[in-house]
Design a protein around this motif. Structure first.
Motif, PDB file in Angstrom:
ATOM      1  N   GLY A  95      35.570  43.361  33.240  1.00  0.00           N
ATOM      2  CA  GLY A  95      36.203  42.338  32.420  1.00  0.00           C
ATOM      3  C   GLY A  95      37.424  41.734  33.091  1.00  0.00           C
ATOM      4  O   GLY A  95      37.837  42.154  34.178  1.00  0.00           O
ATOM      5  N   PRO A  96      38.048  40.739  32.443  1.00  0.00           N
ATOM      6  CA  PRO A  96      39.110  39.958  33.082  1.00  0.00           C
ATOM      7  C   PRO A  96      40.371  40.730  33.419  1.00  0.00           C
ATOM      8  O   PRO A  96      41.162  40.294  34.260  1.00  0.00           O
ATOM      9  CB  PRO A  96      39.396  38.849  32.060  1.00  0.00           C
ATOM     10  CG  PRO A  96      38.912  39.393  30.758  1.00  0.00           C
ATOM     11  CD  PRO A  96      37.735  40.244  31.091  1.00  0.00           C
ATOM     12  N   GLU A  97      40.587  41.884  32.782  1.00  0.00           N
ATOM     13  CA  GLU A  97      41.790  42.671  33.055  1.00  0.00           C
ATOM     14  C   GLU A  97      41.535  43.809  34.046  1.00  0.00           C
ATOM     15  O   GLU A  97      42.417  44.628  34.284  1.00  0.00           O
ATOM     16  CB  GLU A  97      42.342  43.248  31.746  1.00  0.00           C
ATOM     17  CG  GLU A  97      42.889  42.195  30.793  1.00  0.00           C
ATOM     18  CD  GLU A  97      44.088  41.463  31.377  1.00  0.00           C
ATOM     19  OE1 GLU A  97      45.099  42.128  31.675  1.00  0.00           O
ATOM     20  OE2 GLU A  97      44.006  40.238  31.554  1.00  0.00           O
ATOM     21  N   ALA A  98      40.352  43.861  34.615  1.00  0.00           N
ATOM     22  CA  ALA A  98      40.015  44.952  35.529  1.00  0.00           C
ATOM     23  C   ALA A  98      40.658  44.737  36.895  1.00  0.00           C
ATOM     24  O   ALA A  98      40.804  43.604  37.368  1.00  0.00           O
ATOM     25  CB  ALA A  98      38.507  45.070  35.675  1.00  0.00           C
ATOM     26  N   TYR A  99      41.014  45.846  37.526  1.00  0.00           N
ATOM     27  CA  TYR A  99      41.569  45.813  38.889  1.00  0.00           C
ATOM     28  C   TYR A  99      40.816  46.828  39.743  1.00  0.00           C
ATOM     29  O   TYR A  99      40.555  47.949  39.299  1.00  0.00           O
ATOM     30  CB  TYR A  99      43.064  46.141  38.895  1.00  0.00           C
ATOM     31  CG  TYR A  99      43.633  46.099  40.301  1.00  0.00           C
ATOM     32  CD1 TYR A  99      43.964  44.885  40.892  1.00  0.00           C
ATOM     33  CD2 TYR A  99      43.765  47.267  41.048  1.00  0.00           C
ATOM     34  CE1 TYR A  99      44.430  44.832  42.195  1.00  0.00           C
ATOM     35  CE2 TYR A  99      44.234  47.219  42.350  1.00  0.00           C
ATOM     36  CZ  TYR A  99      44.559  46.000  42.924  1.00  0.00           C
ATOM     37  OH  TYR A  99      45.000  45.946  44.228  1.00  0.00           O
TER      38      TYR A  99
END
Length: 256
Positions: free
Chosen positions: A90-94
């Motif tokens: 998802g968009p907050e993954a690093y």
């Protein structure tokens, strides 16, 4: 160390430095058709949530990747790893370094990851099911598996340095691995600390013989009193072009 949780530090300025140059090295090595082995001694969980409470508590991602992502165009190997992580989580993954590596490895390559923390091992197996994942002491595993097959390849040594003996043990590990695997690319990360505790390790690396280059960057503390003020990445047998990429990234950090 079983108490260390990188989720609090994921995406910080040191990660940007380390992961960007790791991605550059793997991207270049992957351009040649020969298969390779990639190994890590301290893998972590591979995928982190920058929207979680851990990242919010420390503010390190806000001072790191949140601020620095614009440095990397879409076709940069690090930007490709960031995109791969977001597709997975998802968009907050690093991406931790295993995802950075997996992004650039091919079907013919071998991925070997060592991690001691049970929860991190479970997360690794979920994120990268095809990797060879060992719930084991990373330095011991590194010595037992080198030289690997395929012999062409890279090892990332990335401890937390929360155990004081690591400052002296890690340079000795590097020396032993180099003797067993002289053709391997070895990347060793270490923090630059306001206390100067990293200096003996840096001096030991500088005294080593053989083909090696060093990249160090400095950055403001992520919060008042934070002791990490920079990042060091030492590379033995660095791929062609790695040094130029390191100098370019250092210029970015110098302008902060």
């Amino acid at each position: 160390m079983l108490s260390y949780q990188h989720a609090y530090h994921a995406g910080n300025a040191a990660d940007v430095h380390k992961h960007a140059l790791l991605a550059v090295a793997l991207d270049y090595m992957g351009r040649k058709p020969k298969p390779m082995t990639y190994m890590e001694t301290h893998a972590g969980r591979a995928l982190y949530d920058l929207g979680g409470p851990e990242a919010a508590k420390t503010g390190e991602a806000a001072a790191g990747i949140r601020k620095m992502e614009s440095w990397f165009p879409e076709d940069h190997p690090y930007a490709q790893a960031l995109d791969a992580a977001r597709q997975l989580g998802g968009p907050e993954a690093y991406p931790g370094s295993p995802i950075v590596a997996a992004t650039h490895l091919r079907d013919t390559d071998r991925l070997i990851l060592a991690e001691k923390h049970p929860q991190e091992v479970a997360a690794l197996r979920q994120a990268i099911s095809w990797a060879e994942i060992h719930a084991a002491d990373g330095p011991q595993l590194a010595l037992s598996l080198t030289p690997p097959e395929p012999r062409r390849g890279m090892m990332l040594i990335d401890p937390s340095y929360e155990v004081k003996t690591e400052w002296t043990a890690i340079p000795e590990l590097v020396a032993k691995v180099r003797r067993k695997w002289p053709v391997g690319v070895i990347l060793l990360w270490y923090p630059l600390l306001a206390s100067g505790a990293h200096q003996p390790l840096a001096e030991r690396l500088a005294a080593m013989e053989g083909d090696a280059v060093l990249s160090e960057v400095r950055f403001p503390p992520a919060r008042p009193g934070h002791g990490m003020v920079g990042s060091g990445l030492w590379a033995a047998n660095a791929p062609w072009g790695w040094d130029d990429a390191a100098r370019a990234l250092e210029a970015r950090f110098a302008a902060l």
